[in-house]
Motif scaffolding. Structure first.
Motif, PDB file in Angstrom:
ATOM      1  N   TRP A 130     -25.341   4.711  12.053  1.00 49.20           N
ATOM      2  CA  TRP A 130     -24.669   3.451  12.220  1.00 49.20           C
ATOM      3  C   TRP A 130     -23.722   2.919  10.970  1.00 49.20           C
ATOM      4  O   TRP A 130     -22.281   2.744  11.206  1.00 49.20           O
ATOM      5  N   ASP A 131     -24.405   2.800   9.813  1.00 47.10           N
ATOM      6  CA  ASP A 131     -23.815   2.329   8.811  1.00 47.10           C
ATOM      7  C   ASP A 131     -22.736   3.159   8.412  1.00 47.10           C
ATOM      8  O   ASP A 131     -21.682   2.976   7.844  1.00 47.10           O
ATOM      9  N   LYS A 132     -22.996   4.577   8.479  1.00 48.49           N
ATOM     10  CA  LYS A 132     -22.069   5.409   7.626  1.00 48.49           C
ATOM     11  C   LYS A 132     -20.826   5.514   8.501  1.00 48.49           C
ATOM     12  O   LYS A 132     -19.677   5.641   8.148  1.00 48.49           O
ATOM     13  N   ILE A 133     -21.257   5.416  10.038  1.00 46.57           N
ATOM     14  CA  ILE A 133     -19.931   5.436  10.986  1.00 46.57           C
ATOM     15  C   ILE A 133     -18.979   4.236  10.653  1.00 46.57           C
ATOM     16  O   ILE A 133     -17.775   4.555  10.723  1.00 46.57           O
ATOM     17  N   PHE A 134     -19.590   3.111  10.600  1.00 51.79           N
ATOM     18  CA  PHE A 134     -18.847   1.781  10.363  1.00 51.79           C
ATOM     19  C   PHE A 134     -18.151   1.907   8.846  1.00 51.79           C
ATOM     20  O   PHE A 134     -17.187   1.205   8.955  1.00 51.79           O
ATOM     21  N   ASP A 135     -18.847   2.456   8.136  1.00 50.84           N
ATOM     22  CA  ASP A 135     -18.475   2.356   6.508  1.00 50.84           C
ATOM     23  C   ASP A 135     -17.098   3.253   6.281  1.00 50.84           C
ATOM     24  O   ASP A 135     -15.897   2.851   5.841  1.00 50.84           O
ATOM     25  N   VAL A 136     -17.013   4.383   7.130  1.00 51.22           N
ATOM     26  CA  VAL A 136     -16.123   5.146   6.976  1.00 51.22           C
ATOM     27  C   VAL A 136     -14.783   4.916   7.870  1.00 51.22           C
ATOM     28  O   VAL A 136     -13.794   4.737   7.621  1.00 51.22           O
ATOM     29  N   ASN A 137     -15.228   4.660   9.416  1.00 51.24           N
ATOM     30  CA  ASN A 137     -14.339   4.707  10.444  1.00 51.24           C
ATOM     31  C   ASN A 137     -13.606   3.155  10.505  1.00 51.24           C
ATOM     32  O   ASN A 137     -12.522   3.100  10.661  1.00 51.24           O
ATOM     33  N   VAL A 138     -14.497   2.303   9.846  1.00 50.16           N
ATOM     34  CA  VAL A 138     -13.802   0.572   9.910  1.00 50.16           C
ATOM     35  C   VAL A 138     -13.651   0.089   8.618  1.00 50.16           C
ATOM     36  O   VAL A 138     -12.813  -0.345   8.411  1.00 50.16           O
ATOM     37  N   LYS A 139     -14.790   0.154   7.987  1.00 50.50           N
ATOM     38  CA  LYS A 139     -14.682  -0.696   6.699  1.00 50.50           C
ATOM     39  C   LYS A 139     -13.584  -0.040   5.550  1.00 50.50           C
ATOM     40  O   LYS A 139     -12.675  -1.082   5.267  1.00 50.50           O
ATOM     41  N   ALA A 140     -13.489   1.227   5.690  1.00 50.60           N
ATOM     42  CA  ALA A 140     -12.718   1.974   4.688  1.00 50.60           C
ATOM     43  C   ALA A 140     -11.300   1.551   5.343  1.00 50.60           C
ATOM     44  O   ALA A 140     -10.246   1.480   4.429  1.00 50.60           O
ATOM     45  N   ALA A 141     -10.992   1.715   6.543  1.00 54.46           N
ATOM     46  CA  ALA A 141      -9.733   1.424   7.274  1.00 54.46           C
ATOM     47  C   ALA A 141      -9.204  -0.030   6.539  1.00 54.46           C
ATOM     48  O   ALA A 141      -7.859  -0.385   6.282  1.00 54.46           O
ATOM     49  N   PHE A 142     -10.199  -0.923   6.680  1.00 54.49           N
ATOM     50  CA  PHE A 142      -9.610  -2.484   6.339  1.00 54.49           C
ATOM     51  C   PHE A 142      -9.605  -2.291   4.824  1.00 54.49           C
ATOM     52  O   PHE A 142      -8.463  -3.077   4.533  1.00 54.49           O
ATOM     53  N   LEU A 143     -10.521  -1.626   4.108  1.00 47.97           N
ATOM     54  CA  LEU A 143     -10.272  -1.992   2.551  1.00 47.97           C
ATOM     55  C   LEU A 143      -9.044  -1.445   1.970  1.00 47.97           C
ATOM     56  O   LEU A 143      -8.450  -1.991   1.336  1.00 47.97           O
ATOM     57  N   LEU A 144      -8.573  -0.061   2.729  1.00 47.17           N
ATOM     58  CA  LEU A 144      -7.426   0.554   2.173  1.00 47.17           C
ATOM     59  C   LEU A 144      -6.129  -0.199   2.539  1.00 47.17           C
ATOM     60  O   LEU A 144      -5.288  -0.506   1.948  1.00 47.17           O
ATOM     61  N   THR A 145      -6.131  -1.106   3.740  1.00 48.22           N
ATOM     62  CA  THR A 145      -5.320  -2.132   4.374  1.00 48.22           C
ATOM     63  C   THR A 145      -5.147  -3.100   3.201  1.00 48.22           C
ATOM     64  O   THR A 145      -3.950  -3.426   2.636  1.00 48.22           O
ATOM     65  N   LYS A 146      -6.189  -3.766   2.866  1.00 46.43           N
ATOM     66  CA  LYS A 146      -6.147  -4.795   1.743  1.00 46.43           C
ATOM     67  C   LYS A 146      -5.687  -4.102   0.363  1.00 46.43           C
ATOM     68  O   LYS A 146      -4.816  -4.847  -0.225  1.00 46.43           O
ATOM     69  N   GLU A 147      -5.924  -2.873   0.188  1.00 46.53           N
ATOM     70  CA  GLU A 147      -5.649  -2.520  -1.060  1.00 46.53           C
ATOM     71  C   GLU A 147      -4.116  -2.018  -1.193  1.00 46.53           C
ATOM     72  O   GLU A 147      -3.556  -2.375  -2.421  1.00 46.53           O
ATOM     73  N   VAL A 148      -3.295  -1.804  -0.178  1.00 42.16           N
ATOM     74  CA  VAL A 148      -2.073  -1.271  -0.303  1.00 42.16           C
ATOM     75  C   VAL A 148      -1.271  -2.658   0.111  1.00 42.16           C
ATOM     76  O   VAL A 148       0.030  -2.546  -0.429  1.00 42.16           O
ATOM     77  N   PHE A 149      -1.865  -3.665   0.485  1.00 40.83           N
ATOM     78  CA  PHE A 149      -0.974  -4.679   0.997  1.00 40.83           C
ATOM     79  C   PHE A 149      -0.030  -5.475  -0.229  1.00 40.83           C
ATOM     80  O   PHE A 149       1.126  -5.409   0.047  1.00 40.83           O
ATOM     81  N   PRO A 150      -0.823  -5.620  -1.514  1.00 41.03           N
ATOM     82  CA  PRO A 150       0.220  -6.093  -2.431  1.00 41.03           C
ATOM     83  C   PRO A 150       1.650  -5.164  -2.833  1.00 41.03           C
ATOM     84  O   PRO A 150       2.333  -5.657  -3.164  1.00 41.03           O
ATOM     85  N   HIS A 151       1.281  -3.739  -2.616  1.00 38.06           N
ATOM     86  CA  HIS A 151       2.290  -2.795  -3.155  1.00 38.06           C
ATOM     87  C   HIS A 151       3.429  -2.860  -1.876  1.00 38.06           C
ATOM     88  O   HIS A 151       4.395  -2.596  -2.247  1.00 38.06           O
ATOM     89  N   MET A 152       2.878  -3.148  -0.776  1.00 38.52           N
ATOM     90  CA  MET A 152       3.791  -3.063   0.375  1.00 38.52           C
ATOM     91  C   MET A 152       4.608  -4.335   0.331  1.00 38.52           C
ATOM     92  O   MET A 152       5.755  -4.544   0.620  1.00 38.52           O
ATOM     93  N   GLU A 153       3.763  -5.619  -0.011  1.00 41.24           N
ATOM     94  CA  GLU A 153       4.539  -6.904  -0.350  1.00 41.24           C
ATOM     95  C   GLU A 153       5.704  -6.620  -1.122  1.00 41.24           C
ATOM     96  O   GLU A 153       6.928  -7.206  -1.106  1.00 41.24           O
ATOM     97  N   LYS A 154       5.355  -5.928  -2.506  1.00 36.81           N
ATOM     98  CA  LYS A 154       6.479  -5.837  -3.505  1.00 36.81           C
ATOM     99  C   LYS A 154       7.703  -5.322  -2.756  1.00 36.81           C
ATOM    100  O   LYS A 154       8.734  -5.326  -3.452  1.00 36.81           O
ATOM    101  N   ARG A 155       7.572  -4.050  -1.723  1.00 35.72           N
ATOM    102  CA  ARG A 155       8.489  -3.269  -1.301  1.00 35.72           C
ATOM    103  C   ARG A 155       9.437  -4.149  -0.185  1.00 35.72           C
ATOM    104  O   ARG A 155      10.282  -3.635   0.547  1.00 35.72           O
ATOM    105  N   GLY A 156       8.811  -5.395  -0.067  1.00 33.62           N
ATOM    106  CA  GLY A 156       9.340  -6.135   1.188  1.00 33.62           C
ATOM    107  C   GLY A 156       9.167  -5.930   2.581  1.00 33.62           C
ATOM    108  O   GLY A 156       9.505  -6.226   3.391  1.00 33.62           O
ATOM    109  N   GLY A 157       7.844  -5.071   2.681  1.00 34.66           N
ATOM    110  CA  GLY A 157       7.505  -4.879   3.959  1.00 34.66           C
ATOM    111  C   GLY A 157       6.579  -3.410   3.974  1.00 34.66           C
ATOM    112  O   GLY A 157       6.764  -2.749   3.081  1.00 34.66           O
ATOM    113  N   GLY A 158       6.324  -2.975   5.231  1.00 34.16           N
ATOM    114  CA  GLY A 158       5.502  -1.849   5.248  1.00 34.16           C
ATOM    115  C   GLY A 158       5.007  -1.482   6.659  1.00 34.16           C
ATOM    116  O   GLY A 158       5.445  -2.332   7.429  1.00 34.16           O
ATOM    117  N   SER A 159       4.211  -0.385   6.874  1.00 36.98           N
ATOM    118  CA  SER A 159       3.654  -0.077   8.000  1.00 36.98           C
ATOM    119  C   SER A 159       2.448   0.643   8.042  1.00 36.98           C
ATOM    120  O   SER A 159       2.194   1.531   7.098  1.00 36.98           O
TER     121      SER A 159
END
Ligand SMILES: NC(=O)c1ccc[n+]([C@@H]2O[C@H](COP(=O)([O-])OP(=O)(O)OC[C@H]3O[C@@H](n4cnc5c(N)ncnc54)[C@H](OP(=O)(O)O)[C@@H]3O)[C@@H](O)[C@H]2O)c1
Length: 274
Positions: A130-159
């Protein structure tokens, strides 16, 4: 043809090709696609590249990354690659820093990686799985979004685009934890929409049905199982990875500038929701 005519001809060819390039809808954009050395991720990386984006491909195995970069560069696409197991903090951090170093910014994140180590009655799923599935499928998706956020902000937006599944809308009982992780991505999309919108960053998801890849091999390569599955698909066939790529390119582009917080099912008409 004399020299003058030849030069005019060359100039017009060059102008036409520049015009064709600048008309590509993702020209000037930089995209990260996780799990992009095979299947749906590879098809998405290729399509974003064909539509003009610079693309950072990645997956867990160096050999797969090298082969994919070689293949896509051979198709004249602007790509680089790096190993990234999305569940590893250090790998995600290197993925982002290498993208910034090679391409100078980040506009598009396609969070495509997922695992499904279990098949069977849901209550037999262990805590570890259960933990492995949620770590890779959900938590990593959230963390990646959090980590790219400041860089997208610098570009004025993103997707940002998550790869969920039709199972996120209608859970497969024998793929229970996987299905719930994909439902969580629908919730994550809805939960992120306001904060990202304030920085002109859109977030959407795709939800494929059965697409012919290694991941779904047990469903489409077994005659009996595939006959049963096909009864629920009005188009009467399984999908191909390329059939998930055009919509991702659209969602990443300015053509989708007023679309955020949405999910798009790619399942040949399989019933999923009203
Ligand atoms: N195929 C379907 O029917 C279907 C339906 C609905 C949703 N989806 C979703 O589509 C996505 C892609 O599936 P697919 O069918 O295209 O799979 P696939 O063809 O089996 O490709 C899997 C890719 O993921 C990489 N990978 C695996 N684990 C990873 C990890 N932890 N971190 C980074 N990369 C990883 C693999 O490369 P390495 O081995 O080098 O890591 C490979 O490039 C998944 O999110 C899946 O849930 C698929």
């Amino acid at each position: 043809m004399n020299t003058f005519c030849r030069n005019i001809f060359r100039l017009s060819v060059r102008m036409n090709s520049t015009a064709a390039q600048s008309s590509k809808k993702l020209q000037g954009k930089v995209a990260i696609v996780t799990a992009s050395t095979d299947g749906i991720g590879l098809a998405i990386a290729r399509r974003l590249g064909q539509d003009g984006a610079k693309v950072m491909v990645s997956s867990r195995k160096q050999q797969n990354v090298d082969e994919t970069v070689r293949q896509l560069k051979g198709e004249e696409l602007e790509v680089e690659g790096i190993v990234c197991h999305v569940g590893k903090t250090e790998d995600r951090s290197k993925l982002i820093s290498k993208t910034l170093e090679k391409f100078g910014g980040i506009d598009i994140l396609v969070s495509n990686a997922a695992v499904n180590p279990t098949f069977g009655p849901m209550l037999e799923c262990s805590e570890e799985v259960w933990d492995k599935i949620f770590d890779v499928n959900v938590k990593a998706a959230f963390l990646l979004t959090k980590e790219v956020f400041p860089h997208m902000e610098k570009r004025g937006g993103g997707s940002v685009i998550f790869n969920s599944s039709i199972g996120g809308y209608v859970p497969f009982s024998l793929l229970g934890p996987y299905s719930v992780s994909k439902t969580a991505l629908i919730g994550l999309t809805k939960a992120l929409v306001h904060q990202l919108a304030a920085s002109n960053i859109r977030v959407n998801l795709i939800a494929p049905g059965i697409i012919q890849t290694k991941f779904s091999e047990q469903l489409h390569s077994n005659d009996m199982v595939s006959q049963i599955a096909l009864q629920n698909i009005p188009l009467g066939r399984f999908g191909k990875p390329e059939e998930c790529a055009g919509i991702v390119s659209f969602l990443a582009s300015d053509d989708a500038s007023y679309i955020t917080g949405e999910g798009f099912i790619i399942a040949g008409g399989t019933t999923s929701r009203l």
